[in-house]
Design a protein around this motif. Structure first.
Motif, PDB file in Angstrom:
ATOM      1  N   VAL A   1       0.934  -1.116   0.068  1.00  0.00           N
ATOM      2  CA  VAL A   1       0.257  -0.169   0.075  1.00  0.00           C
ATOM      3  C   VAL A   1       0.768   1.425   0.097  1.00  0.00           C
ATOM      4  CG1 VAL A   1      -1.662   1.191   1.421  1.00  0.00           C
ATOM      5  CG2 VAL A   1      -1.965  -1.245   1.101  1.00  0.00           C
ATOM      6  N   PRO A   2       0.635   2.216  -1.004  1.00  0.00           N
ATOM      7  CA  PRO A   2       1.465   3.495  -0.912  1.00  0.00           C
ATOM      8  C   PRO A   2       1.608   4.091   0.199  1.00  0.00           C
ATOM      9  CG  PRO A   2       0.484   3.070  -2.958  1.00  0.00           C
ATOM     10  CD  PRO A   2      -0.235   2.135  -1.951  1.00  0.00           C
ATOM     11  N   SER A   3       2.542   4.739   0.788  1.00  0.00           N
ATOM     12  CA  SER A   3       2.763   5.314   2.223  1.00  0.00           C
ATOM     13  C   SER A   3       1.604   6.668   2.016  1.00  0.00           C
ATOM     14  CB  SER A   3       4.187   5.925   2.177  1.00  0.00           C
ATOM     15  OG  SER A   3       4.680   6.622   1.234  1.00  0.00           O
TER      16      SER A   3
ATOM     17  N   GLY B   1      -8.334   2.166  -7.630  1.00  0.00           N
ATOM     18  CA  GLY B   1      -6.916   2.534  -7.504  1.00  0.00           C
ATOM     19  C   GLY B   1      -6.126   1.565  -6.364  1.00  0.00           C
ATOM     20  N   HIS B   2      -5.205   1.865  -5.637  1.00  0.00           N
ATOM     21  CA  HIS B   2      -4.639   0.919  -5.066  1.00  0.00           C
ATOM     22  C   HIS B   2      -5.311   0.221  -3.994  1.00  0.00           C
ATOM     23  CE1 HIS B   2      -1.739   4.161  -6.495  1.00  0.00           C
ATOM     24  NE2 HIS B   2      -0.653   3.312  -6.333  1.00  0.00           N
ATOM     25  N   LEU B   3      -6.146   0.855  -3.050  1.00  0.00           N
ATOM     26  CA  LEU B   3      -6.771   0.004  -2.076  1.00  0.00           C
ATOM     27  C   LEU B   3      -7.883  -0.999  -2.765  1.00  0.00           C
ATOM     28  CD1 LEU B   3      -7.195   2.765   0.629  1.00  0.00           C
ATOM     29  CD2 LEU B   3      -5.424   0.793   0.451  1.00  0.00           C
ATOM     30  N   ALA B   4      -8.467  -0.706  -3.820  1.00  0.00           N
ATOM     31  CA  ALA B   4      -9.579  -1.463  -4.424  1.00  0.00           C
ATOM     32  C   ALA B   4      -8.778  -2.993  -4.602  1.00  0.00           C
ATOM     33  CB  ALA B   4     -10.051  -0.980  -5.743  1.00  0.00           C
ATOM     34  N   GLY B   5      -7.459  -2.915  -5.118  1.00  0.00           N
ATOM     35  CA  GLY B   5      -7.022  -4.206  -5.488  1.00  0.00           C
ATOM     36  C   GLY B   5      -6.520  -4.947  -4.157  1.00  0.00           C
ATOM     37  N   ASN B   6      -6.181  -4.185  -2.980  1.00  0.00           N
ATOM     38  CA  ASN B   6      -5.866  -4.706  -1.720  1.00  0.00           C
ATOM     39  C   ASN B   6      -6.878  -4.673  -0.650  1.00  0.00           C
ATOM     40  OD1 ASN B   6      -4.178  -6.111   0.127  1.00  0.00           O
ATOM     41  ND2 ASN B   6      -2.288  -4.744  -0.429  1.00  0.00           N
TER      42      ASN B   6
ATOM     43  N   TRP C   1      -7.791  -6.399   1.839  1.00  0.00           N
ATOM     44  CA  TRP C   1      -7.726  -6.700   3.277  1.00  0.00           C
ATOM     45  C   TRP C   1      -6.692  -5.631   3.872  1.00  0.00           C
ATOM     46  CZ3 TRP C   1     -10.291  -9.872   5.708  1.00  0.00           C
ATOM     47  CH2 TRP C   1     -10.822 -11.057   5.182  1.00  0.00           C
ATOM     48  N   ALA C   2      -5.558  -5.153   3.119  1.00  0.00           N
ATOM     49  CA  ALA C   2      -4.765  -4.108   3.599  1.00  0.00           C
ATOM     50  C   ALA C   2      -5.814  -2.972   3.963  1.00  0.00           C
ATOM     51  CB  ALA C   2      -3.693  -3.873   2.683  1.00  0.00           C
ATOM     52  N   ALA C   3      -6.652  -2.469   3.137  1.00  0.00           N
ATOM     53  CA  ALA C   3      -7.602  -1.349   3.257  1.00  0.00           C
ATOM     54  C   ALA C   3      -8.414  -1.552   4.703  1.00  0.00           C
ATOM     55  CB  ALA C   3      -8.525  -1.262   2.108  1.00  0.00           C
ATOM     56  N   LEU C   4      -8.691  -2.735   4.628  1.00  0.00           N
ATOM     57  CA  LEU C   4      -9.735  -3.088   6.333  1.00  0.00           C
ATOM     58  C   LEU C   4      -8.560  -2.834   7.249  1.00  0.00           C
ATOM     59  CD1 LEU C   4     -12.294  -3.983   7.363  1.00  0.00           C
ATOM     60  CD2 LEU C   4     -11.452  -6.280   6.861  1.00  0.00           C
TER      61      LEU C   4
END
Length: 304
Positions: free
Chosen positions: A96-98, A145-150, A152-155
């Motif tokens: 996930v980008p900083s 974008g970035h969070l849509a593809g990840n 679990w990281a977003a959650l």
């Protein structure tokens, strides 16, 4: 009681620490997790910072706090640092980008406002408008974008932000060690929990960390933890809460610019829009109570 205005130089130094040092920690975490397992790095950061601060306070003659205050501070440290910051560190390890992580963490004041209401502290209409605007920004940020593809990281970042917000509100209503001793206990507790989690999850160093990894850990320990926390405590004692918490809408901008300038990160147009919406929401929640004062309540007093 009137609050004395602090000297200009210490005030500017403290604001710089919160605006730019805390804002830059997201980039430092990004650099660090390229060499360290995430929970191991976060645990070492807080354990070292807590130890340095505790030794400094003891040498200055301060006494160890009682068991109740120590236990309360340990719980607050676990919620804020172990869960809150630990989640960000793990998410950045998952690419996930900083800058995006910083934008998500900027939602903390929004969640804190909701928890304050649960504890019987009602908000004004402008603050609830900020909550609604912030929810729009969160949905927009996670929709592409970035969070849509990840997801679990977003959650994970979202859970970390909620934990930080709850810990902040709850921590303001319980007995804690005086002054910087609270921060020392919080960091020590968080460091031990994170290192335990690192062991239980099987984290191991595949190779010796690079020089950049050691520099990132040192920066996070000294500047991102010891110095920035002391700066925050200084502001809380000397300026209004609106100024002290204004870092919440400056940090994401700093983190995004550093990520773009030094790590090759980029934001989609929708993510830029989400950044602006979330910053606006935090401004409404943080400054709303000072910009839009409620009507004074006049109570009649019956003469006996």
């Amino acid at each position: 009681m009137l609050r004395r205005s602090p000297a200009l130089l210490p005030l500017l130094a403290a604001l710089f620490a919160l605006y730019f040092i805390w804002g830059s920690t997201y980039f430092a975490i990004r650099v660090g997790v390229e060499s360290w397992p995430p929970m191991m790095m976060a645990g070492l950061r807080f354990l070292l910072a807590g130890t340095v601060l505790l030794v400094f306070l003891l040498l200055r003659g301060e006494k160890l706090p009682g068991w109740r205050a120590t236990g309360n501070a340990a719980l607050v440290g676990i919620m804020l640092l172990a869960v809150g910051n630990g989640a960000v560190t793990i998410a950045e390890h998952q690419q996930v980008p900083s800058g995006i992580a910083a934008v998500m963490v900027a939602t903390v004041p929004l969640f804190a406002m909701c928890f304050s209401r649960l504890f019987g502290m009602p908000g004004r209409w402008i603050e609830w408008l900020g909550i609604a605007v912030g929810l729009v920004g969160i949905i927009l940020l996670n929709s592409s974008g970035h969070l849509a593809g990840n997801p679990w990281a977003a959650l994970m970042i979202l859970i970390g932000s909620v934990s930080w917000a709850f810990g902040s509100v709850w921590g303001s209503r319980i007995a804690l060690p005086a002054g910087m001793m609270a921060g020392a206990v919080e960091m020590l507790a968080a460091g031990m929990v994170l290192l335990l989690g690192s062991q239980l999850s099987g984290e191991k160093l595949a190779a010796a960390p690079a020089l950049s990894g050691f520099l990132a850990l040192g920066y996070l320990t000294l500047f991102g933890s010891v110095i920035a926390i002391n700066a925050y405590m200084f502001l809380i004692r000397n300026v209004s809460p609106a100024i002290a918490t204004s870092y919440a809408y400056v940090n994401p901008v700093v983190a995004v610019l550093l990520g773009m300038g030094f790590a090759g990160e980029s934001l989609t147009p929708r993510e830029w829009l989400a950044l602006g919406i979330i910053v606006l929401a935090v401004v409404l929640v943080t400054l709303g109570k000072y910009l839009f004062l409620g009507r004074p309540v006049i109570k009649s007093v019956r003469a006996d």
